[in-house]
Design an enzyme around this catalytic site. Structure first.
Site, PDB file in Angstrom:
ATOM      1  N   ASP A 316       1.032  -1.151  -0.085  1.00 54.84           N
ATOM      2  CA  ASP A 316      -0.030  -0.079   0.111  1.00 54.84           C
ATOM      3  C   ASP A 316       0.870   1.365  -0.058  1.00 54.84           C
ATOM      4  O   ASP A 316       1.969   1.320   0.705  1.00 54.84           O
ATOM      5  CB  ASP A 316      -0.834  -0.032   1.316  1.00 54.84           C
ATOM      6  CG  ASP A 316      -2.014  -0.979   1.026  1.00 54.84           C
ATOM      7  OD1 ASP A 316      -2.518  -1.154  -0.039  1.00 54.84           O
ATOM      8  OD2 ASP A 316      -2.350  -1.474   2.071  1.00 54.84           O
ATOM      9  N   ASP A 353      -7.230  25.227  10.558  1.00 60.16           N
ATOM     10  CA  ASP A 353      -7.197  23.753  10.117  1.00 60.16           C
ATOM     11  C   ASP A 353      -6.258  22.856  10.338  1.00 60.16           C
ATOM     12  O   ASP A 353      -5.136  23.147  10.675  1.00 60.16           O
ATOM     13  CB  ASP A 353      -6.891  23.768   8.356  1.00 60.16           C
ATOM     14  CG  ASP A 353      -7.270  22.255   7.968  1.00 60.16           C
ATOM     15  OD1 ASP A 353      -7.368  21.486   8.506  1.00 60.16           O
ATOM     16  OD2 ASP A 353      -7.047  22.425   6.763  1.00 60.16           O
ATOM     17  N   PHE A 384     -13.771  21.103   6.538  1.00 60.10           N
ATOM     18  CA  PHE A 384     -13.840  20.264   5.415  1.00 60.10           C
ATOM     19  C   PHE A 384     -15.163  19.472   5.279  1.00 60.10           C
ATOM     20  O   PHE A 384     -15.427  18.901   6.516  1.00 60.10           O
ATOM     21  CB  PHE A 384     -12.785  19.299   5.139  1.00 60.10           C
ATOM     22  CG  PHE A 384     -12.801  18.279   4.007  1.00 60.10           C
ATOM     23  CD1 PHE A 384     -12.123  18.704   2.771  1.00 60.10           C
ATOM     24  CD2 PHE A 384     -13.264  17.141   4.051  1.00 60.10           C
ATOM     25  CE1 PHE A 384     -12.243  17.941   1.539  1.00 60.10           C
ATOM     26  CE2 PHE A 384     -13.135  16.272   2.980  1.00 60.10           C
ATOM     27  CZ  PHE A 384     -12.722  16.919   1.752  1.00 60.10           C
ATOM     28  N   SER A 385     -16.029  19.169   4.407  1.00 54.90           N
ATOM     29  CA  SER A 385     -16.941  18.488   4.234  1.00 54.90           C
ATOM     30  C   SER A 385     -16.960  17.638   3.012  1.00 54.90           C
ATOM     31  O   SER A 385     -16.585  18.195   2.002  1.00 54.90           O
ATOM     32  CB  SER A 385     -18.373  19.257   4.138  1.00 54.90           C
ATOM     33  OG  SER A 385     -18.826  19.695   2.909  1.00 54.90           O
ATOM     34  N   THR A 388     -19.330  19.639  -0.008  1.00 57.06           N
ATOM     35  CA  THR A 388     -18.247  20.645  -0.794  1.00 57.06           C
ATOM     36  C   THR A 388     -16.901  20.319  -1.295  1.00 57.06           C
ATOM     37  O   THR A 388     -16.199  20.730  -2.107  1.00 57.06           O
ATOM     38  CB  THR A 388     -18.471  21.885   0.273  1.00 57.06           C
ATOM     39  OG1 THR A 388     -17.490  21.653   1.246  1.00 57.06           O
ATOM     40  CG2 THR A 388     -19.633  22.416   0.583  1.00 57.06           C
ATOM     41  N   ARG A 389     -16.306  19.442  -0.516  1.00 59.03           N
ATOM     42  CA  ARG A 389     -15.027  19.056  -0.491  1.00 59.03           C
ATOM     43  C   ARG A 389     -13.637  20.190  -0.493  1.00 59.03           C
ATOM     44  O   ARG A 389     -12.864  20.442  -1.182  1.00 59.03           O
ATOM     45  CB  ARG A 389     -14.572  18.136  -1.876  1.00 59.03           C
ATOM     46  CG  ARG A 389     -15.376  16.731  -1.752  1.00 59.03           C
ATOM     47  CD  ARG A 389     -15.107  15.855  -2.604  1.00 59.03           C
ATOM     48  NE  ARG A 389     -15.555  16.446  -4.116  1.00 59.03           N
ATOM     49  CZ  ARG A 389     -14.780  16.652  -4.987  1.00 59.03           C
ATOM     50  NH1 ARG A 389     -13.541  16.038  -4.990  1.00 59.03           N
ATOM     51  NH2 ARG A 389     -15.180  16.940  -6.192  1.00 59.03           N
ATOM     52  N   SER A 391     -12.166  23.308   2.329  1.00 58.69           N
ATOM     53  CA  SER A 391     -12.254  23.911   3.630  1.00 58.69           C
ATOM     54  C   SER A 391     -11.681  25.222   3.648  1.00 58.69           C
ATOM     55  O   SER A 391     -11.345  25.776   2.463  1.00 58.69           O
ATOM     56  CB  SER A 391     -11.325  23.263   4.766  1.00 58.69           C
ATOM     57  OG  SER A 391     -10.094  23.105   4.140  1.00 58.69           O
ATOM     58  N   ASP A 529      -9.183  -6.086   3.433  1.00 49.73           N
ATOM     59  CA  ASP A 529      -7.944  -6.789   3.063  1.00 49.73           C
ATOM     60  C   ASP A 529      -7.949  -8.304   2.791  1.00 49.73           C
ATOM     61  O   ASP A 529      -7.115  -8.854   2.480  1.00 49.73           O
ATOM     62  CB  ASP A 529      -6.788  -6.180   3.548  1.00 49.73           C
ATOM     63  CG  ASP A 529      -6.488  -4.706   3.035  1.00 49.73           C
ATOM     64  OD1 ASP A 529      -6.590  -4.297   2.077  1.00 49.73           O
ATOM     65  OD2 ASP A 529      -5.922  -4.095   3.848  1.00 49.73           O
TER      66      ASP A 529
END
Lengths: 688, 559
Positions: A316, A353, A384-385, A388-389, A391, A529
Site C-alpha cells: 500500500d 485547519d 472540510f465537508s 463541498t470538498r 475547507s 484486505d
C-alpha cells in the site's frame, strides 16, 4: 517512547544455558532422538564403542581401553552437543511462551444476552466462551478472548501481546475493532463479539509457535532431511563395506588385520552429515525467534520460508511507501496573482485547519516568510465537508477557500468568478509530478495552487533497490490517479503500480501473479484486505488491524509497521541460506576426514597408504581421534551461526552463490584439514 | 612402434572432441525435430503410422509418468522373456553354423538381463556360445531396443522438466518408434556400411578353419554399429573392439569412439532446445566434457608413465600390455575413456592390463554413475538427478526454495533424485562387500583382485558392461547378483526420474530473474562437477584406496 521489546532473552543467558544443558542430557533418551535419525545412529555408535571399551576392562585385549574409551567419550559429546543446540533454541522459545502464558490465565467473563450495555449478564469462565458470544468488558478488566468490538470504544493496553505500553483505541466499526484476549481495557467499556474458539485464540497460537510445539517441518526441511538421510545411508554402507574389503586385503597382503569396529564407527560418525543434522532443528526455531525479536509473529514456519521465496511484493502506498500525511512544499500563483497574496490566502484558509495537511501549510509559510498571521478574532472556520470538498475560513468578510481543483472551481463559479486560463496546466503539472494540487481562492478569485507532496519514508528507496537486486518486484497499490501514482512510483523506485485501486483489485492482482507462478506477499489491516490476505502466499497483518484481517494472515506484525515485510523476507532467506551453507560445509568436511582416517585405518594392511596421510598426523590412533574430536567440536562452534543465521546480503543470486560457495564450500574443505591437524598436535603434545 | 608424442596426441584428442561437439550439437537439433514430429513424412512416416496402427496408439495419446513407466516395464519385460527363451532354445533353432548349444540357465538369465538393460556384460564368448540367430534376433535387436528405451526415458524426462501444469509426459510407444526409426536405424545403417568399407566383416559364413585355428565369422558390422551407437558394448567376439574383425584400423577405432559418444553427447542439446534455453544444454554438456577431459588426460598420463618395474626388466617404451599396437596410446585412451564415461562398455584394450592408476580412471568414470555423457538416454536422465541435488543445495545457499528451470524442487523431487544418484553406488557397495567376503573368484590376489571385483559390480550396477577380465564371473553368485545389480541399476533410476518428471510437469514455472540461481552459469557447471565428484569420491574412497591406489603405491615402491 517507552517500549518493551522481547529480545530481553539473550542467546546465552546463564539460566537458559543451564536448562539447555539439562535438556541435552534428557534428550539422550533414544525415543526422543528418533526424530533425528542421524544423531540416533551416532548414539548407537557411542553405545557400541562404550561396550567395547568396557569389555577391554574385563578382558584385556590388544586394542586396549584408552582408544575405544576416548572415541566413546567424544561420540557421546557429539550427541550432547547436538542436543544442546536443539534445547537451547527451544529454551528461548519456552521462556517467551511462559511469559505469554501468564496473560492467558482463565479470567471471568461477563456474557451478555444481547448487544446492549445494560443487557442481563452471566458470569462465565473465559474458557467457556464460544464464537458469537457477546461479552461486556469494563475498565481495568482483561479481555477474555479474541473478538471484535461491536459497541463502544475503549483504551486498551496491549502490552501483553505487543510489548507496547502505550494504550491504543479500540472501537466498534472501522479498522480498529479487533481486540485480543489477554489485553487489558484501561478506560471506558466495550461489548465484544467473541470470534475464536477457546484454545485457538491469537495468544494460544502465538504460544504454540514460539514454544515450537506446533512446529511442523517445512517443505524445505523435509527435502533436506531426505538428502541427509540418504547420504547417511550410503556412508553407513560404505563404512560397512570396509570390513570385508579390508579383511580380503589383509588376507591377500598377509599383514595387518581387518579394520575394527571402533574405527568403523568413528569413520561413520565423521562421514555422516552430523553437523547439519545436529543444527537443523535449531536453525528454523532460531529464525522464528529472530522474527519475534523484531516483534513479528509467524503463525507457521512455512510462511517464513515462503517469505524467502517471494517474487512480488504488493505494498500500500500510504503508510508503507509514504508517510501517512502529505506536506505542503510550494506555492504556484496563477497568471496575474502574486505569490504573497496566494500565501496569505493559504495561511488564512488553513490557520484553523488542524489536519496534518493544513498544519504543514501554516508551517511552510512561517518558515518561508517568518510571518505569524493568525486569523483575527471573529473569523469562522469552514471545516472540510464531503459535500463541498473544500475547507477554509470567513475572515473580515472575505471567504478564503482551499480544496481539490474541481471543487474550488465549482465554488468560485457559484460566486460568479472566472477560472484563470493557466490553472488547469498548473494543476496537471503538480499532479504529474506526484503532488497533490490544492487550489486556493479568495472570494471569487482563484489565486493559485498549493503544492502538497507525499513524503517518502526515509530509506525506502534504498530498500527497494536491495529488493530489486535480489529479484523481488515491488508493486505499489494506491487510490491516487494514475498521474500521481506514476510520479510517486518513480520517486520511490517501485517496479510497478496499480492506480485508482479498489479493494478487490488486490485480490485479482494476486491471483494473476500466482497464475503465472509467482509468490506474492502483501500487508493489510482492513477488513476488505482479508480476502487478498487469505490469497497471498505471505500475508502480513498489522496487529492494529481488524480481526478478519488478522485471521486471514499468516504473519502478524505487532508493531503494525508495513515496512516489516522486508525484514520478514530477510529472515526467511537467512533460514534457508543457513541450512544450505551448513549442509555444504558438513559434506565438504568429509574430504579431510577421509584423509585422516583411511590411511590410519589401512596402514596396517598396506603400509604404503601412509602417503595418503597428507596432514602428517602423529599416529593412527591420534589421527582417528582428531577427526572424531573435530567432528564433535564443530557443532558447538557453529551454534552461534545457526542461531543468528547467515547474514542476508542484497546481492544477485549468481554472486551470492559464488560468495557462499567459497566461504562454506571451500572453507568446508580447508577448515577441517587445519582443525584436525591442530587437534592432532595437541593430542601428540599431551603424549597420548 | 614409434613412441607416443603427447603434444600431437593432445591436438588429435582436441580435434576429436571438437568433432564430437559439433556433431552432437547438430545431431541434437535433429533429435529434437524427430521428437516434435518434424521428420514424420514420406516412407518412414508411413511406416511410423503403420506401427502406431498396429500397436493401437497415436501421437496424441500421451500418458502420465505412471502410464509411461507401466508401458516401459511391460515392453522390457517382454524383451527379457523373448531373449531368455531364445538363448535357451538356440541349439534347436536355425542360423547356427558354429553349432552353439543352449545357454546354461543362469548364464541365459544374466545375458538376457544384461542386454535388456543396455549393460551388455558378457559372461560368454560370443563366437563360441551364441548362434547367429541369437546374435542378430536376440542381442542386436535388444541393442536397438534398450538404447531406444534409454532415449525415450530421457526425452520423457525432458518433457517433464520443460512442460507446465500438465500430468502428461509423453507416449512410450511413440518415443520408442521414433528412437528406432529415425535415430538408431539410419545412423547404425550408415555406420555399418562405413565400418564394413573399412574392413569390418559382415557375413553369415561358417567359421573358417585354417590349420590349427578356427576363425570365427559372422554379421559383425551390423552389430558393431549399434553396439557403439546405442552405448551397448556387447562384442560380437569375446575380444570385443580389440578384435581385428570388429575394429581393424586406427580409423575404425576413431569412428567407433565417435559413435559411442554421439547420442549421449547430443541429448543435452536436445534438452536445451526443448527448454528454449540452449545455454542450459551447453552447461550440462560442459559438465560432462570437463570430467571427460580430466579423465582422458589422467588415463593418458598414467599409461604414458607406464610401469617402472617393466622398465627395470630392460623393456623400453610405454606399457602396451593388453593394448592393440595398431591403435596406439591415444587411440586406446580415447576409446577407453569414451566407453567407460558412457555406459557403453565396448573395449579396444584389456582394462585389466592398464596401469593401476590408468585402470582407476575407467573404474572411477563408471563409479560416478555413468553421467559423463553416460548411456544413450540414461546418461542424460542420471545427470539430471545430479543436477537436481546440485540445484537443491545451491538454491538453499542463496536463500530460496531451490528451483530448476523456474520449477520448485521439493521433497518429492528430492526423493527421486536421491534414488537416481545413489542407487548404483549402493548396489556396488553391497554386492562387492558380499563378493569380497566370499571365497575369491578373482584372477589376481591383493589390491588388483579387489579392483576386479569392484569393477565388475560397478560395471553391472551402472550398466556399463566392460570388465577387468581377470575375474571369473561365471560363478552362480556373480551371475545372479550381477543380474540383480543390472536390473535394479537400470530401472530404479529410470523409474525414479520418470516420477520426478511427472511431478515437475505438474508445476508452474516462474520466469528467471536476478533472484533465481542461474543453472547455466560457469559457477553452476563447476558446482555440478564438484557434486558429481564428491558423491562418487566420498562413496568409494575406501575401496579405491584398497584397490588401485594401494596397487599403484606398491608398484611405485617396487613391489
Amino acid at each position: 517512547m517507552a517500549r518493551k521489546r522481547y529480545p530481553g532473552i539473550a542467546a546465552f543467558e546463564p539460566e537458559l544455558i543451564r536448562s539447555a544443558l539439562v535438556g541435552a542430557v534428557q534428550r539422550l533418551d533414544p525415543r526422543r532422538l528418533a526424530g533425528n535419525p542421524v544423531m540416533l545412529l551416532v548414539e548407537i555408535g557411542g553405545i557400541i564403542t562404550t561396550l567395547i571399551a568396557l569389555a577391554g576392562f574385563v578382558t584385556p585385549t590388544a586394542g586396549g581401553v584408552f582408544f575405544p574409551g576416548m572415541v566413546s567419550v567424544w561420540l557421546w559429546l557429539t550427541v550432547l552437543f547436538a542436543n544442546f543446540a536443539a534445547s537451547l533454541s527451544e529454551g528461548r522459545g519456552k521462556a517467551r511462551a511462559a511469559s505469554l502464558r501468564e496473560s492467558r490465565a482463565a479470567v471471568p467473563a461477563r456474557r451478555l444476552r444481547e448487544e446492549a450495555f445494560d443487557a442481563p449478564a452471566v458470569e462465565v469462565p473465559s474458557s467457556d466462551l464460544r464464537p458469537g458470544d457477546l461479552v461486556l468488558v469494563r475498565a481495568v478488566e482483561v479481555v477474555p478472548g479474541d473478538g471484535e468490538v461491536v459497541k463502544g470504544a475503549a483504551l486498551v493496553n496491549e502490552a501483553a501481546i505487543t510489548g507496547e505500553s502505550a494504550p491504543v483505541v479500540r472501537e466498534a466499526g472501522g479498522d480498529r475493532s479487533a481486540v485480543t484476549g489477554g489485553t487489558t481495557v484501561i478506560a471506558n467499556e466495550i461489548i465484544v463479539r467473541i470470534t475464536a474458539e477457546p484454545g485457538q485464540t491469537f495468544l494460544d497460537r502465538m504460544i504454540a509457535m514460539v514454544e515450537g510445539a506446533q512446529r511442523r517441518k517445512t517443505p524445505n526441511e523435509v527435502a533436506l532431511d531426505i538428502l541427509i538421510l540418504a547420504l547417511t545411508g550410503v556412508f553407513l554402507l560404505a563404512v560397512a563395506n570396509i570390513y570385508p574389503a579390508s579383511a580380503y586385503s589383509a588376507a591377500a597382503s598377509g599383514t595387518g588385520a581387518p579394520v575394527g569396529p571402533v574405527v568403523l564407527v568413528a569413520l561413520f560418525v565423521c562421514l555422516a552429515p552430523t553437523t547439519i543434522a545436529a543444527l537443523l532443528p535449531a536453525i528454523g526455531i532460531a529464525g522464528m525467534d529472530r522474527l519475534f525479536q523484531r516483534n513479528v509473529v509467524a503463525l507457521s514456519g512455512r510462511a517464513i520460508e515462503a517469505a524467502g521465496d517471494v517474487n512480488i511484493l504488493l505494498l500500500d502506498k500510504t503508510g508503507t511507501i509514504t508517510l501517512g500525511n502529505r506536506e505542503a512544499t510550494g506555492f504556484v500563483p496563477v497568471e496575474g496573482q502574486s505569490r504573497a497574496d496566494l500565501m496569505e490566502a493559504a495561511l488564512l484558509s488553513s490557520a484553523a485547519d488542524e489536519t496534518p495537511e493544513g498544519r504543514s501549510i501554516v508551517a511552510l509559510i512561517r518558515e518561508k516568510t517568518g510571518t505569524d498571521v493568525t486569523c483575527p478574532p471573529g473569523a469562522t472556520f469552514i471545516p472540510f465537508s464531503a459535500v463541498t470538498r473544500v475547507s477554509g475560513a470567513e475572515c473580515r468578510g472575505t471567504t478564503y477557500l482551499k480544496g481539490a481543483a474541481d471543487a474550488v472551481v465549482k465554488a468560485v463559479r457559484e460566486r460568479g468568478g472566472t477560472v484563470p486560463p493557466d490553472l488547469a496546466a498548473k494543476v496537471t503539472g503538480i499532479a504529474s509530478a506526484g503532488g497533490t494540487p490544492l487550489v486556493v481562492a479568495r472570494g471569487s478569485t482563484i489565486l493559485g495552487v498549493i503544492y502538497l507532496k507525499d513524503i517518502l519514508k526515509t530509506g525506502i528507496r534504498e530498500r527497494f533497490m536491495d529488493l530489486r537486486r535480489i529479484g523481488i518486484r515491488t508493486v505499489m497499490i494506491t487510490g491516487d490517479n494514475p498521474l500521481t501514482a506514476a510520479a510517486i512510483a518513480a520517486e520511490a523506485g517501485v517496479d510497478d503500480y496499480l492506480a485508482e485501486a479498489k479493494p478487490d483489485d488486490k485480490l485479482r492482482l494476486i491471483r494473476e501473479y500466482q497464475e503465472e507462478g509467482y509468490m506474492v506477499a502483501m500487508t493489510g489491516d482492513g477488513t476488505n484486505d482479508a480476502p487478498a490476505l487469505a490469497q497471498a502466499d505471505v500475508a502480513v497483518a498489522m496487529n492494529s488491524g481488524t480481526q478478519p484481517a488478522r485471521e486471514a494472515a499468516n504473519i502478524i506484525d505487532l508493531d503494525s509497521d508495513p515496512t516489516k515485510l522486508l525484514d520478514i523476507i530477510e529472515v526467511g532467506k537467512e533460514i534457508l541460506t543457513t541450512r544450505g551453507a551448513l549442509t555444504t560445509f558438513s559434506i565438504a568436511n568429509d574430504v579431510a576426514k577421509y584423509f585422516a582416517i583411511i590411511p590410519a585405518a589401512l596402514v596396517g594392511v598396506y603400509p604404503r597408504l601412509a602417503v595418503l596421510n597428507i596432514m602428517a598426523l602423529a599416529t593412527p590412533g591420534s589421527a582417528i581421534l582428531s577427526a572424531v574430536i573435530f567432528n564433535a567440536l564443530v557443532i558447538p562452534l557453529l551454534i552461534p551461526l545457526a542461531l543468528t543465521g547467515v547474514r542476508f546480503r542484497p546481492m544477485p543470486a549468481s554472486q551470492l552463490f559464488v560468495y557462499n560457495l567459497i566461504i562454506f564450500g571451500l572453507g568446508g574443505v580447508v577448515v577441517p584439514f587445519i582443525g584436525i591437524k591442530m587437534i592432532d598436535l595437541a593430542i601428540a603434545g599431551m603424549g597420548w | 612402434m614409434t613412441p607416443p608424442d603427447p603434444l600431437m596426441d593432445a591436438v588429435a584428442a582436441a580435434l576429436f572432441l571438437l568433432l564430437v561437439t559439433g556433431a552432437a550439437f547438430l545431431f541434437g537439433g535433429y533429435i529434437h525435430r524427430v521428437f516434435s514430429g518434424g521428420v514424420s513424412s514420406g516412407l518412414p512416416g508411413a511406416i511410423e503410422r503403420a506401427v502406431y496402427r498396429f500397436i493401437g496408439t497415436s501421437t496424441d495419446e500421451e500418458t502420465g509418468w505412471r502410464g509411461y513407466t507401466r508401458d516401459l516395464l511391460i515392453f522390457n519385460g517382454i524383451g527379457f522373456i523373448a531373449l531368455f527363451a531364445l538363448l535357451l532354445l538356440q541349439g534347436i533353432l536355425p542360423l547356427n553354423p558354429g553349432g552353439a548349444g543352449a545357454f546354461d540357465l543362469l548364464a541365459a538369465l544374466n545375458a538376457a538381463v544384461s542386454f535388456v538393460t543396455n549393460t551388455n556384460w558378457q559372461v560368454y564368448s560370443g563366437e563360441v556360445s551364441a548362434s547367429y540367430l541369437s546374435q542378430m534376433a536376440g542381442f542386436t535387436v535388444q541393442n536397438f531396443l534398450s538404447a531406444a528405451t534409454g532415449i525415450s526415458v530421457a526425452v520423457a524426462v525432458m518433457r517433464g522438466l520443460t512442460r507446465r501444469s500438465t500430468d502428461r509426459i509423453g507416449n512410450f510407444w511413440v518415443d520408442m518408434t521414433r528412437s528406432v526409426l529415425y535415430i538408431l536405424l539410419p545412423v547404425a545403417l550408415a555406420a555399418a556400411l562405413l565400418l564394413a568399407s573399412q574392413g569390418v566383416i559382415q557375413n553369415l559364413d561358417a567359421y573358417v578353419t585354417a590349420g590349427p585355428q578356427t576363425i570365427a565369422m559372422g554379421p559383425v558390422a551390423s552389430q558393431e554399429a549399434i553396439k557403439l551407437l546405442g552405448t551397448n558394448g556387447g562384442g560380437f567376439f569375446a575380444a570385443n573392439s580389440a578384435h581385428p574383425y570388429e575394429n581393424p584400423t586406427p580409423v575404425t577405432n576413431l569412428i567407433e569412439a565417435f559413435l559411442i559418444l554421439l547420442v549421449p553427447a547430443a541429448l543435452p542439446f536436445v534438452f536445451g532446445r526443448m527448454a528454449g534455453a540452449m545455454r542450459q544444454g551447453w552447461a550440462i554438456y560442459a559438465v560432462m566434457l570437463v570430467i571427460y577431459v580430466a579423465a582422458l588426460g589422467g588415463l593418458y598420463a598414467a599409461e604414458l608413465a607406464g610401469n617402472p618395474l617393466v622398465g627395470e626388466l630392460g623393456v623400453s617404451g610405454i606399457s602396451m600390455e593388453g593394448k592393440e599396437v595398431r591403435f596406439g596410446l591415444m587411440g586406446t585412451a580415447l576409446f577407453t575413456a569414451s566407453t567407460t564415461a558412457t555406459s557403453c562398455g565396448a573395449v579396444d584394450a584389456m582394462h585389466d592390463s592398464l596401469t593401476p592408476l590408468g585402470g582407476m580412471v575407467p573404474l572411477f568414470l563408471i563409479l560416478l554413475g555413468e553421467v559423463v555423457f553416460g548411456g544413450a538416454g540414461s546418461g542424460f536422465y542420471t545427470i539430471t538427478g545430479f543436477l537436481v541435488v546440485a540445484v537443491f543445495i545451491a538454491g538453499l545457499m542463496i536463500g530460496r526454495t531451490p528451483e530448476f528451470l523456474g520449477k520448485k524442487v521439493e521433497a518429492a523431487e528430492m526423493r527421486m533424485a536421491v534414488v537416481t544418484v545413489l542407487v548404483p553406488g549402493v548396489l556396488v557397495l553391497l554386492f562387492s562387500g558380499i563378493a569380497l567376503a566370499l571365497p575369491g573368484a578373482m584372477g589376481n590376489p591383493g589390491p588388483h583382485g579387489l579392483s576386479e571385483v569392484v569393477y565388475a559390480f560397478a560395471s553391472m550396477s551402472n550398466n556399463n558392461g566392460s570388465a577387468f577380465a581377470g575375474l571369473d564371473a561365471t560363478e552362480p553368485f556373480y551371475l545372479l547378483a550381477g543380474a540383480l545389480a543390472m536390473a535394479v541399476g537400470r530401472f530404479a533410476p529410470a523409474v525414479a526420474m520418470l516420477a520426478l518428471a511427472g511431478s515437475m510437469a505438474e508445476k508452474k514455472a516462474v520466469p528467471p530473474g536476478p533472484g533465481t540461481l542461474p543453472t547455466a552459469s560457469p559457477a553452476f557447471v563447476a558446482w555440478t562437477v564438484i557434486i558429481i565428484l564428491l558423491v562418487g569420491g566420498l562413496t568409494f574412497f575406501p575401496l579405491l584406496a584398497m584397490g588401485p591406489v594401494a596397487e599403484y603405491l606398491m608398484m611405485a615402491g617396487g613391489m
